[in-house]
Design an enzyme around this catalytic site. Structure first.
Site, PDB file in Angstrom:
ATOM      1  N   GLU A   1      13.041   3.372 -63.151  1.00 42.64           N
ATOM      2  CA  GLU A   1      13.432   4.196 -62.000  1.00 42.64           C
ATOM      3  C   GLU A   1      14.513   5.169 -62.433  1.00 42.64           C
ATOM      4  OE1 GLU A   1      14.902   2.156 -58.577  1.00 42.64           O
ATOM      5  OE2 GLU A   1      13.170   0.827 -58.380  1.00 42.64           O
TER       6      GLU A   1
ATOM      7  N   GLU B   1      15.484  -5.916 -60.327  1.00 41.41           N
ATOM      8  CA  GLU B   1      16.950  -5.970 -60.232  1.00 41.41           C
ATOM      9  C   GLU B   1      17.473  -7.354 -59.855  1.00 41.41           C
ATOM     10  OE1 GLU B   1      18.220  -2.727 -57.754  1.00 41.41           O
ATOM     11  OE2 GLU B   1      17.693  -1.207 -59.245  1.00 41.41           O
TER      12      GLU B   1
END
Length: 370
Positions: A273, A128
């Site tokens: 995820e 991220e």
């Protein structure tokens, strides 16, 4: 006919039924192979690595995401046949980008020393990292780090076995509605275009963290709970010829559309995820989490309107982790730290949530009666 009828005994019927159960089980296991689970370690009461890997194996979880090259976990994974997405943490990205010697050392110590006993499938360089979040200071180092790791993997003779990528989140998407109009943010295009070019050239997938929960909880007036949980009875979004009944597909397909607009039509996606918390904030309940996870496991076999077919997906996370913050982050686990399942999920059975003792006891009864 009389001979055939003569052999149609209760014992033969039981054998036939047992065979069908075993065949069905093997089919279900194969169908669930698109699912993995993220192994986070931010808890002070978690099982040791060996116990964790045994839990993966006993639950037929064939894929695992590891956020950093923890050698205890890698040792425990030896010989397990579990496919691994191995993380290179954000804290190492700048160092790896600074020179090939650092990338070679990292690959030797964390990959080659464990290969082939550990089935590493991906290296996820960073998690991220984005120019629009608190990780913006790393953006200029990410693609160079990916390139260096890619070269080091090739030099190690593993270029045909391990793909190098990075894991991104949905904050990079500027427009997601309708899904066919998905595009990356203008202020992130310079960053994304470099990643997409690398992935296209190396034939690696983009790793994307997709959480319908956060979209729903941040905008419950516009996004319905059924649409977020895969339970909407009707089409919610009509996008040309494509129909969307769940938010997960809409989010995923918006990223596919954004990739195409950035020259990455050939780049695949792995959902690195996805999950739903069972407590800690609005919409975070046990029932919602169980429903989402059950339906996600089933849906991953089917694909999205834009890209039918199995979606390689990693559920976040294996355990509730009590050292995470905010409170919500403590409650994403499939299991409690004592290894007890929160939802009785078994990845070897179609539909995801079930009581594993049911089939075990039924099979044992059949065998005992033969």
């Amino acid at each position: 006919m009389s001979t055939s009828h003569k052999h149609n005994t209760p014992q033969m019927a039981a054998i036939t039924l047992l065979g069908l159960l075993l065949v069905a089980s093997s089919i279900d296991i194969a169908g669930a192979q698109s699912i993995g689970v993220c192994y986070g370690m931010l808890g002070n009461n978690l099982p040791n690595h060996w116990e964790v890997i045994q839990l993966y194996k006993s639950r037929n979880i064939g894929r695992l995401r590891l956020y950093d090259p923890n050698h205890g976990a890698l040792q425990a994974l030896k010989g397990s046949n579990i496919e691994v997405m191995l993380g290179l943490p954000n804290s190492d990205v700048k160092h790896i980008a600074s020179g090939m010697e650092h990338a070679r050392w990292w690959v030797q110590k964390n990959v080659k020393d464990f290969w082939p006993d550990v089935k590493i499938k991906y290296i996820a360089v960073g998690n991220e990292i984005s120019p629009v979040t608190g990780t913006s200071y790393l953006t200029s180092f990410l693609t160079p780090a990916m390139v260096n790791i890619y070269k080091a993997i090739g030099e190690a003779g593993l270029g045909n076995n391990i793909k190098v990528s990075t894991s991104v989140d949905m904050t990079l998407i500027g427009n997601s509605y309708p899904p066919s109009q998905g595009s990356f943010r203008n202020d992130a295009r310079w960053f994304v275009d470099a990643i997409v070019g690398f992935l296209r050239d190396t034939r690696a997938p983009l790793l994307v963290n997709i959480y319908p929960y956060f979209s729903y909880s941040g905008n419950p007036g516009q996004i319905s709970l059924p649409y977020s949980l895969f339970t909407a009875p009707n089409v919610v979004v009509q996008d040309g010829s494509r129909q969307y009944r769940n938010l997960f597909d809409a989010m995923l397909d918006s990223v596919y559309a954004a990739l195409e607009r950035s020259g990455g039509a050939s780049v695949g996606i792995v959902v690195s995820e996805s999950g739903w918390p069972s407590a800690g904030a609005f919409g975070a309940t046990y029932d919602n989490a169980a429903t989402y996870l059950r339906n996600l496991i089933q849906h991953a076999k089917e694909g999205s309107p834009r890209k039918p077919g199995p979606i390689e997906t990693y559920i976040f996370a294996m355990f509730d982790e009590n050292n995470k913050n905010p409170e919500l982050e403590k409650h994403f686990g499939l299991f409690s730290p004592n290894k007890q399942p929160k939802y009785n999920i078994n990845f070897g059975v179609s539909g995801g949530v079930w009581d594993s003792s049911v089939e075990t006891n039924a099979t044992a009864s059949l065998v005992s009666e033969m």
